[in-house]
Design a protein around this motif. Structure first.
Motif, PDB file in Angstrom:
ATOM      1  N   PHE A 160       8.759   9.051   1.536  1.00  0.00           N
ATOM      2  CA  PHE A 160       8.593   9.771   0.281  1.00  0.00           C
ATOM      3  C   PHE A 160       8.952  11.240   0.459  1.00  0.00           C
ATOM      4  CE2 PHE A 160       6.950  11.128  -3.691  1.00  0.00           C
ATOM      5  CZ  PHE A 160       6.165  12.242  -3.479  1.00  0.00           C
ATOM      6  N   TYR A 214       1.841 -11.559  -3.502  1.00  0.00           N
ATOM      7  CA  TYR A 214       1.463 -10.147  -3.585  1.00  0.00           C
ATOM      8  C   TYR A 214       0.038 -10.086  -4.117  1.00  0.00           C
ATOM      9  CZ  TYR A 214       0.900  -5.653  -5.923  1.00  0.00           C
ATOM     10  OH  TYR A 214       0.415  -4.459  -6.392  1.00  0.00           O
ATOM     11  N   GLY A 273       1.245   6.518   1.000  1.00  0.00           N
ATOM     12  CA  GLY A 273       2.386   7.416   0.856  1.00  0.00           C
ATOM     13  C   GLY A 273       2.301   8.052  -0.503  1.00  0.00           C
ATOM     14  N   GLY A 274       3.318   8.799  -0.887  1.00  0.00           N
ATOM     15  CA  GLY A 274       3.341   9.298  -2.257  1.00  0.00           C
ATOM     16  C   GLY A 274       3.926   8.211  -3.132  1.00  0.00           C
ATOM     17  N   ALA A 275       3.536   8.152  -4.365  1.00  0.00           N
ATOM     18  CA  ALA A 275       4.053   7.098  -5.230  1.00  0.00           C
ATOM     19  C   ALA A 275       5.488   7.400  -5.618  1.00  0.00           C
ATOM     20  CB  ALA A 275       3.187   6.996  -6.479  1.00  0.00           C
ATOM     21  N   GLU A 276       6.197   6.351  -6.029  1.00  0.00           N
ATOM     22  CA  GLU A 276       7.547   6.539  -6.548  1.00  0.00           C
ATOM     23  C   GLU A 276       7.417   6.939  -8.013  1.00  0.00           C
ATOM     24  OE1 GLU A 276      10.520   6.224  -5.331  1.00  0.00           O
ATOM     25  OE2 GLU A 276      10.577   4.801  -3.673  1.00  0.00           O
ATOM     26  N   TRP A 277       7.183   8.201  -8.256  1.00  0.00           N
ATOM     27  CA  TRP A 277       6.828   8.630  -9.608  1.00  0.00           C
ATOM     28  C   TRP A 277       7.862   8.283 -10.661  1.00  0.00           C
ATOM     29  CZ3 TRP A 277       1.979   9.506 -10.201  1.00  0.00           C
ATOM     30  CH2 TRP A 277       1.231   9.976  -9.113  1.00  0.00           C
ATOM     31  N   ARG A 297      14.303  12.071  -7.979  1.00  0.00           N
ATOM     32  CA  ARG A 297      13.070  12.250  -7.226  1.00  0.00           C
ATOM     33  C   ARG A 297      12.763  13.702  -6.891  1.00  0.00           C
ATOM     34  NH1 ARG A 297      14.943   7.639  -5.083  1.00  0.00           N
ATOM     35  NH2 ARG A 297      13.629   5.804  -5.387  1.00  0.00           N
ATOM     36  N   ALA A 298      13.792  14.457  -6.548  1.00  0.00           N
ATOM     37  CA  ALA A 298      13.542  15.828  -6.096  1.00  0.00           C
ATOM     38  C   ALA A 298      13.043  16.727  -7.212  1.00  0.00           C
ATOM     39  CB  ALA A 298      14.801  16.410  -5.489  1.00  0.00           C
ATOM     40  N   GLY A 340      -2.066  10.438  -1.091  1.00  0.00           N
ATOM     41  CA  GLY A 340      -0.946  10.380  -2.027  1.00  0.00           C
ATOM     42  C   GLY A 340      -0.728  11.706  -2.720  1.00  0.00           C
ATOM     43  N   PHE A 346       8.481  17.376  -8.660  1.00  0.00           N
ATOM     44  CA  PHE A 346       7.429  18.342  -8.337  1.00  0.00           C
ATOM     45  C   PHE A 346       8.000  19.698  -8.045  1.00  0.00           C
ATOM     46  CE2 PHE A 346       3.898  15.662  -8.519  1.00  0.00           C
ATOM     47  CZ  PHE A 346       4.294  14.426  -8.074  1.00  0.00           C
ATOM     48  N   GLN A 406       0.228   1.377  -6.493  1.00  0.00           N
ATOM     49  CA  GLN A 406      -0.790   1.271  -5.463  1.00  0.00           C
ATOM     50  C   GLN A 406      -0.497   2.060  -4.206  1.00  0.00           C
ATOM     51  OE1 GLN A 406      -3.413   0.024  -6.225  1.00  0.00           O
ATOM     52  NE2 GLN A 406      -3.174  -1.739  -7.550  1.00  0.00           N
ATOM     53  N   SER A 407       0.288   3.100  -4.317  1.00  0.00           N
ATOM     54  CA  SER A 407       0.661   3.755  -3.067  1.00  0.00           C
ATOM     55  C   SER A 407      -0.341   4.814  -2.679  1.00  0.00           C
ATOM     56  CB  SER A 407       2.030   4.399  -3.189  1.00  0.00           C
ATOM     57  OG  SER A 407       2.738   3.753  -4.188  1.00  0.00           O
ATOM     58  N   SER A 408      -1.449   4.385  -2.072  1.00  0.00           N
ATOM     59  CA  SER A 408      -2.431   5.396  -1.721  1.00  0.00           C
ATOM     60  C   SER A 408      -2.128   6.027  -0.381  1.00  0.00           C
ATOM     61  CB  SER A 408      -3.826   4.776  -1.718  1.00  0.00           C
ATOM     62  OG  SER A 408      -3.821   3.634  -0.898  1.00  0.00           O
ATOM     63  N   GLY A 455       1.313  -2.834 -10.812  1.00  0.00           N
ATOM     64  CA  GLY A 455       0.487  -2.493  -9.664  1.00  0.00           C
ATOM     65  C   GLY A 455       1.316  -2.199  -8.425  1.00  0.00           C
ATOM     66  N   ILE A 456       2.443  -2.887  -8.308  1.00  0.00           N
ATOM     67  CA  ILE A 456       3.290  -2.661  -7.143  1.00  0.00           C
ATOM     68  C   ILE A 456       3.767  -1.217  -7.084  1.00  0.00           C
ATOM     69  CG2 ILE A 456       5.454  -3.331  -6.055  1.00  0.00           C
ATOM     70  CD1 ILE A 456       5.060  -6.077  -7.215  1.00  0.00           C
ATOM     71  N   GLY A 496       3.123   6.841   6.627  1.00  0.00           N
ATOM     72  CA  GLY A 496       3.535   6.140   5.421  1.00  0.00           C
ATOM     73  C   GLY A 496       4.151   7.048   4.371  1.00  0.00           C
ATOM     74  N   SER A 497       3.905   8.356   4.463  1.00  0.00           N
ATOM     75  CA  SER A 497       4.486   9.275   3.483  1.00  0.00           C
ATOM     76  C   SER A 497       5.865   9.756   3.884  1.00  0.00           C
ATOM     77  CB  SER A 497       3.612  10.521   3.327  1.00  0.00           C
ATOM     78  OG  SER A 497       2.289  10.174   3.115  1.00  0.00           O
ATOM     79  N   SER A 517      12.092  13.260  -1.300  1.00  0.00           N
ATOM     80  CA  SER A 517      11.794  14.164  -2.412  1.00  0.00           C
ATOM     81  C   SER A 517      11.786  15.639  -2.061  1.00  0.00           C
ATOM     82  CB  SER A 517      10.408  13.826  -2.995  1.00  0.00           C
ATOM     83  OG  SER A 517      10.198  12.444  -3.005  1.00  0.00           O
ATOM     84  N   GLN A 534       0.818  -1.205   0.000  1.00  0.00           N
ATOM     85  CA  GLN A 534       0.000   0.000   0.000  1.00  0.00           C
ATOM     86  C   GLN A 534       0.856   1.262   0.000  1.00  0.00           C
ATOM     87  OE1 GLN A 534      -3.398  -0.342   0.040  1.00  0.00           O
ATOM     88  NE2 GLN A 534      -4.263   1.496   0.911  1.00  0.00           N
TER      89      GLN A 534
END
Lengths: 427, 281
Positions: free
Chosen positions: A278, A65, B241-245, B42-43, A255, B46, B237-239, B233-234, A274-275, A282, A36
């Motif tokens: 990230f 998974y 945290g932030g996704a690994e864009w 990553r930085a 997110g 955004f 599916q990061s709802s 999907g792996i 969880g963020s 970033s 998740q």
């Protein structure tokens, strides 16, 4: 005599070989798990499984998974209903009542008694165990925990003339700070917002309600408290910040909000622990984390997932599954998983593990999240949680958009929830 | 007179090309962003003022993304499932469509209506019964598990039946006079005349099954039969945290590259077949 001896020895050896074959037969254990949050987490799980299988030669664990929390729940349910259940599934904590109702999971008290008992249980933060203690039995073991956390952009604080080491501690300060940190242009359009939080989300509502002295549902999961003063006051704050003062960005989920924070679109945000990874990786500015601002008390709801053992498998498989569950919840694995995923370690003694000590020294933000656990409450859960949540969140969105008043919205949500929960009144 | 006509033509050309350029640039922007993000650190994803060209190209994003999941195996599985399924579908669909178009038998209309109703069933409503069937057949976690429920495609039958019906009766009569009827007619005449429809259906089937996520996720457990979408999907599916864009974009590019290449190759035929399938004769 010699021949007899020889015969006995050979007979004995053959028996030994035959029966040791049986002893060496591996027990297969299948575990469904969700991903998740971002990260090569499937690899981490694969590493754990490999290590376990190597150190437990008579058990063979296969980790599957299964998508995100919702998909994993659907897969586990479908598999169970088809007579093909997994042995273990890592599922959202709030699924516990639904799983119990389906007869899909087994209580773990007997296993816990044989493997550590009270000492084992007391090493978990109490709210984690409480989340799955229903009808006097324990139905799951905590696996990954997250809580809401307050993030703020220290650079933007400085620019607005605020002390970068003093985040808002209560609702009044939150409003003042949010106003100061919102920048609008000459025609009133917002350039960047002071605040952001998922304004139609149940976890967020529980967070604010808890800090306001209330809660969203009863412990046994048969009643909701939407239509109460504490909830209405929280929702009223939301309407004020998002709709009236327009200092909080509208309708952002977790997110997207994290990305907004990184881009400097919001100066402060309520988001999940969880963020944290990230944001840390970033952000191009220095940021801080803090407890959620309180109104009456510091409080956080727990989020995350527990390991559940499924029903209708064999006693042998359940025994092997328990070994795996116990191993996965050990302080060392708990620490490693926390560091890799950004989830909070479920064991108190995980803090003493060397890697964890190093990690929290390097990243003191993780310690703030851990300290907040002192004020943690179980995630609210009811039967038919999915349906009730849907009813609630629709009303939240409408209230925040100013379509109806907070009190009306919560009255409607309460009524709908009561209808959904009516068949469970006598559980 | 000649000059006026060519000027008119040129203006028309400018308008149509201008319009096409406008629409295609709108469609290409997300793709451009995807490529740009996949090469960023990553930085840089955004920034308040968006950057299209990364300050330094992070090619390792692709390597990292490739290492998250067994893309190679997933590619193989997806290709086998998608094209294997298409092969079976073309067989069942042409036989069924021919039967509905050219043969007369009792209960034909009822049967056809039943087939049409299949098109109205949503994927979600058939998950549990299909899972039960696959499970009872002992087929879980295999290619067949993913493909079997789709072997008979109502859409394909419907489309091909329409095309067969539009083949003039004269051709069939002439062929019969020469001794070619039934299955031989199907193979030598009906199918070659329906190439555009077959191509259109193939592309629909391939893109649907290439992109399918939920059903394969339900019936597969291991790398044995899992598809690219599950792998992707792996990342997505990061709802919480932030996704690994950056990695998500790299992984997405890895996955869609073949489809884009195929489309570019078959583009002309695809579009012209769409145009043609509406015309008769």
């Amino acid at each position: 005599m010699k021949n007899k001896m020889r015969f006995l020895v050979i007979f004995g050896l053959i028996n030994l070989l035959l029966f040791s074959g049986a002893a060496f037969a591996k027990v297969d254990v299948k575990i469904y798990y969700p991903v998740q949050v971002a990260g090569p987490l499937t690899r981490v799980i694969d590493t754990f499984v490999k290590e376990f299988n190597e150190s437990h030669p008579n058990i063979r664990v296969t980790a599957v998974y299964a998508g995100n929390y919702n998909q994993t729940m659907q897969k586990a349910q479908t598999a169970f209903m088809s007579g093909n259940p997994p042995d273990i599934a890592i599922l959202r904590t709030t699924s516990v009542l639904m799983l119990m109702d389906m007869g899909a999971i087994v209580p773990l008290d007997e296993f816990i008694r044989q493997n550590g008992g009270k000492q084992y249980l007391e090493d978990f933060y109490p709210a984690f165990i409480d989340s799955v203690k229903k009808k006097g039995k324990i139905w799951g073991i905590p696996y990954q925990i997250s809580t809401p956390l307050f993030y703020y952009n220290k650079q933007m604080f400085r620019e607005a003339g605020l002390d970068p080491n003093s985040p808002p501690e209560n609702w009044d300060q939150l409003v003042t700070f949010a106003k100061k940190l919102t920048k609008k242009d000459s025609s009133g359009n917002v350039i960047h917002y002071g605040l952001g939080f998922p304004d139609s989300n149940q976890w967020m509502l529980q967070s604010w309600t808890l800090t306001n002295g209330g809660n969203l549902a009863s412990k046994d999961g048969t009643k909701v408290y939407f239509d109460t003063k504490e909830v209405a006051e929280s929702l009223r704050m939301w309407v004020k910040l998002v709709n009236e003062m327009q200092v909080s960005i509208r309708h952002r989920m977790y997110g997207k909000l994290a990305s907004d924070f990184i881009a400097g679109q919001v100066a402060m945000m309520y988001n999940s622990t969880g963020s944290l990874s990230f944001v840390r990786k970033s952000a191009t500015f220095d940021f801080g984390v803090a407890f959620l601002p309180k109104n009456k008390r510091y409080a956080v709801p727990l989020g995350g997932a527990h390991m559940f053992m499924f029903n209708k498998t064999s006693k042998e498989r359940q025994k092997a599954s328990w070994e795996f569950i116990h191993w996965m919840s050990s302080p060392k694995i708990s620490a490693r998983w926390s560091i890799a995923s950004g989830y909070i370690a479920t064991r108190k003694s995980a803090l003493e593990v060397a890697e964890m000590k190093e990690y929290t020294t390097k990243f003191p933000e993780a310690l703030v999240a851990l300290k907040q656990l002192e004020f943690s409450y179980p995630w609210w859960t009811v039967y038919e949680w999915g349906k009730v949540t849907k009813a609630l969140q629709t009303q939240l969105a409408d209230a925040v958009d100013g379509k109806i008043s907070p009190e009306e919205a919560m009255a409607i949500a309460q009524k709908e929830a009561d209808k959904i929960l009516a068949p469970y009144k006598n559980k | 007179m000649l000059r006026r006509r060519s000027v008119k033509k040129r203006i028309a050309a400018i308008y149509s090309h201008g319009g096409l350029l406008l629409v295609s640039s709108i469609m290409l922007v997300p793709l451009g962003w995807m490529i740009s993000t996949s090469l960023k650190s990553r930085a840089e994803v955004f920034l308040r003022v968006p950057k299209w060209i990364p300050s330094h190209f992070v090619w390792t994003n692709f390597v990292e993304a490739w290492n998250y999941i067994p893309f190679g195996r997933y590619y193989l599985n997806t290709i086998i499932i998608t094209f294997g399924l298409l092969f079976v579908q073309l067989i069942t669909v042409s036989l069924a469509a021919f039967a509905f178009a050219r043969l007369d038998f009792k209960g034909k209309t009822v049967l056809f209506l039943l087939f049409l109703m299949q098109m109205m069933l949503t994927a979600q409503s058939t998950v549990v019964p299909n899972y039960l069937t696959i499970s009872k057949l002992g087929l879980l976690d295999t290619y067949l598990a993913v493909a079997a429920p789709y072997f008979a495609s109502a859409l394909g039958i419907f489309l091909l039946r329409q095309t067969f019906l539009s083949i003039p009766k004269e051709i069939e009569q002439a062929a019969r006079l020469d001794g070619c009827s039934g299955l031989r007619f199907l193979w030598h005449f009906a199918l070659p005349l329906s190439k555009p429809t077959i191509l259109a259906f193939s592309i629909i089937s391939i893109s649907y099954h290439w992109n399918e996520f939920f059903w394969p996720l339900m019936v597969t457990d291991t790398h044995r039969a899992r598809t690219l979408t599950i792998g992707l999907g792996i990342f997505a599916q990061s709802s919480e945290g932030g996704a690994e864009w950056t990695l998500l974009m790299s992984a997405t590019l890895i996955v869609i590259a073949p489809i884009i290449v195929l489309f570019l190759i078959f583009q002309k035929r695809f579009i012209s077949s769409f145009m043609q399938s509406g015309l008769k004769g």
